[in-house]
Design a protein around this motif. Structure first.
Motif, short mmCIF file in Angstrom:
data_model
loop_
_atom_site.label_atom_id
_atom_site.label_comp_id
_atom_site.label_asym_id
_atom_site.label_seq_id
_atom_site.Cartn_x
_atom_site.Cartn_y
_atom_site.Cartn_z
N SER A 161 0.83 -1.33 0.06
CA SER A 161 -0.10 -0.06 0.05
C SER A 161 0.84 1.30 -0.03
N THR A 162 1.75 1.17 1.01
CA THR A 162 2.68 2.36 1.03
C THR A 162 3.36 2.65 -0.50
N PHE A 163 3.95 1.49 -1.03
CA PHE A 163 4.77 1.55 -2.28
C PHE A 163 3.75 2.14 -3.16
N ALA A 193 -4.08 4.60 -0.86
CA ALA A 193 -4.50 3.18 -0.41
C ALA A 193 -4.24 3.02 0.87
N LYS A 194 -4.81 2.22 1.54
CA LYS A 194 -4.99 2.22 2.95
C LYS A 194 -3.70 1.13 3.53
N GLY A 232 -7.87 -1.23 -7.72
CA GLY A 232 -7.04 -0.41 -8.71
C GLY A 232 -6.98 0.92 -8.25
N TYR A 233 -5.83 1.59 -8.61
CA TYR A 233 -5.66 2.92 -8.30
C TYR A 233 -5.10 3.77 -9.47
N ARG A 234 -5.63 4.58 -9.88
CA ARG A 234 -5.39 5.32 -11.27
C ARG A 234 -4.34 6.05 -10.85
N HIS A 235 -3.23 6.24 -11.87
CA HIS A 235 -2.20 7.12 -11.55
C HIS A 235 -2.91 8.75 -11.70
N PRO A 236 -2.43 9.61 -11.10
CA PRO A 236 -2.87 10.96 -10.82
C PRO A 236 -2.96 11.75 -11.96
N ASN A 237 -1.88 11.62 -13.13
CA ASN A 237 -1.99 12.36 -14.22
C ASN A 237 -2.27 11.46 -15.28
N LEU A 238 -1.95 10.25 -15.40
CA LEU A 238 -2.35 9.50 -16.59
C LEU A 238 -3.29 8.47 -16.17
#
Length: 396
Positions: free
Chosen positions: A59-61, A76-77, A89-95
Motif C-alpha cells: 500500500s505504501t509503495f 491506498a490504506k 485498482g488505483y489510477r495514476h494521478p496524471n495518466l
C-alpha cells in the motif's frame, strides 16, 4: 470498418459524418467526435499488479508511486492488519490509463496460496511487482511460477531496507552498507535463479526514502523492461524525480504533438470557413493540458513532488516560470496561435516535411500551426519541469 486514406484516426464513415455535421451547423456533434478521438489517443490502459505477502509495504509503495501520502483522500490504506481483501485498482494521478492494482496478501487467512492464484486472475495484468519485507518465501516462489505461467514480466522488490540497516546500528554492529546491500541483493537473485528466472531484477528500497537505495534506479528502469509499444505508458506515468525521466517524457510527448497536429490535417478538409482554426484551438488546448500533467507541472502535481522531496511547494513554484502554468483555455491558445509567426490563418501553403511517429507527412498550414507552437510549448514546459526537479531533489 475501412479507414480513410486521408486520416488514420477517422473512418470514412466518421469523416463523412464530420463534414455533414459541419455543413448543417451541427458543430456540437462534430466537436464531440473530435474530443472523443483525442481521448482515444491517450486511452491505453496498462495494469500493474503489486503483490506479495501481507505487511510487505504494498500500500505504501503504491502511494509513493502515485505521489500520495497515506492520509490523502483516495490513498491506498496502510496498516499492520489486513487492509485489502479484493484487488483494488488505483489510477495514476496524471495518466488515467495507468492502474496500480494492490492485490491482497498471499498466504493470509482469507487467501491461502492454493486459492490465491485462481482468485487473483493473473492473466488480467500486464506487469507485476512482487514486494517482500524479509526472506524469500515459498509464497514468493509460487507467485513467480504463476507469473511465468502467463508469460508476463516482473520486478522483485525487497522493501523496508532502511529497517535492516537501522537494526545493525541498534545492535552496535559496524557494517559496510554497500557490502551489506550486495549480500541482500545476491540472496534474492540466487533465490530467483532457483526458480529458473534468468538475470532477475531485484531492487532494494525504502518507501520513505525515495531518493536513496534503489528507488531512483527503479523509476529509471521500469520502461526498459517493457516491450516498445508499452514503454510510453510507463515513462509518462513515472514521477518527474530526475532530469533523465523528464527528458524521456519530452521524447514521447513530442510524438503526441505530432498526432494532435495530424488531426488538424483531417479537419482542414472540412469545407467550413474558419472551422479548421477552431479545431486547431481545441486540439491545442487538450495537448497543452496533457503535457502539463505528464510533466508534473499541474498545481496538484507540484504539490505532490514537494511532499515527496519534503520541501515547501513555493520553492518549486519559484523556479517554474511559464505562462503555460496558468489557465489553459481556448482564448489563451487562440492568441498563441495567432501570434505564431503572424500567420494569416486564411492562407494555406505547404511548409515542408515533419517526421511524426515514423512517418513523414506533407505538412500544410493547418498541421504547421498546430505542430510548431505545441512543439515550442513542450520545450518550454520541459525546461521548467527540469528546473522543478533540481529545486525539489537537487539531483540529475
Amino acid at each position: 470498418m475501412a479507414q480513410s486514406s486521408n486520416s488514420s484516426f477517422f473512418s470514412e464513415e466518421e469523416l463523412d459524418k464530420l463534414k455533414s455535421d459541419c455543413k448543417t451547423d451541427e458543430l456540437g456533434a462534430a466537436s464531440l467526435l473530435i474530443q472523443k478521438k483525442l481521448e482515444e489517443l491517450d486511452n491505453k490502459d496498462f495494469n500493474i499488479a503489486v503483490t506479495g505477502e501481507s505487511g510487505s509495504g504494498k500500500s505504501t509503495f503504491i502511494n509513493v508511486m502515485r505521489r500520495f501520502q497515506s492520509n490523502h483522500e483516495g490513498a491506498a490504506k496502510t496498516g499492520n492488519t489486513l487492509t485489502t481483501t479484493e484487488p483494488i485498482g488505483y489510477r495514476h494521478p496524471n495518466l488515467l490509463f495507468v492502474y496500480l492494482w494492490e492485490l491482497p496478501g498471499i498466504g493470509a487467512k482469507h487467501f491461502p496460496a492454493d486459492k490465491y492464484m485462481k482468485k487473483m486472475e493473473f492473466k488480467r495484468y500486464d506487469f507485476f511487482i512482487i514486494i517482500s519485507r524479509s526472506r524469500f518465501t515459498e509464497n514468493d516462489a509460487k507467485i513467480v511460477k504463476e507469473i511465468k505461467k502467463h508469460q508476463k514480466n516482473f520486478y522483485f522488490i525487497r522493501s523496508k531496507i532502511d529497517g535492516d540497516l537501522n537494526t545493525f546500528e541498534m545492535d552496535g554492529k559496524k557494517v559496510k552498507i554497500a557490502e551489506e546491500l550486495d549480500k541482500i541483493r545476491n540472496y534474492f537473485v540466487d533465490s530467483l535463479n532457483k526458480e529458473v528466472i534468468a538475470s532477475p531484477t531485484v531492487f532494494l528500497i525504502s518507501n520513505f526514502k525515495v531518493n536513496e537505495f534503489d528507488f531512483p534506479t527503479l523509476n529509471k528502469s521500469l520502461p526498459d523492461i517493457i516491450k516498445n509499444s508499452e514503454k510510453e505508458v510507463f515513462v509518462l506515468s513515472l514521477p518527474s524525480t530526475t532530469l533523465e525521466i523528464v527528458e524521456k517524457k519530452r521524447k514521447w510527448l513530442r510524438e503526441h504533438v505530432g498526432v494532435w497536429a495530424t488531426l488538424s490535417i483531417t479537419v482542414r478538409a472540412i469545407p467550413v470557413p474558419g472551422l479548421p482554426f477552431s479545431y486547431n484551438i481545441m486540439i491545442s488546448v487538450a495537448g497543452l493540458i496533457n503535457c502539463c500533467k505528464c510533466l508534473d507541472l499541474a498545481v496538484t502535481s507540484l504539490q505532490r513532488l514537494a511532499n515527496m522531496a519534503g520541501k515547501p511547494v513555493e520553492e518549486l513554484k519559484s523556479v517554474v516560470k511559464t505562462p503555460l502554468m496558468g489557465e489553459i483555455n481556448k482564448e489563451f491558445v487562440r492568441q498563441m496561435l495567432l501570434h505564431f509567426n503572424h500567420l494569416d490563418i486564411s492562407v494555406a501553403e505547404p511548409v515542408g516535411f515533419f517526421p511524426i511517429i515514423g512517418l513523414i507527412f506533407v505538412a500544410g498550414l493547418s498541421f504547421y500551426m498546430s505542430y510548431k507552437p505545441l512543439s515550442d510549448a513542450l520545450d518550454d514546459l520541459t525546461e521548467n519541469a527540469q528546473r522543478g526537479v533540481k529545486a525539489a531533489f537537487g539531483t540529475d
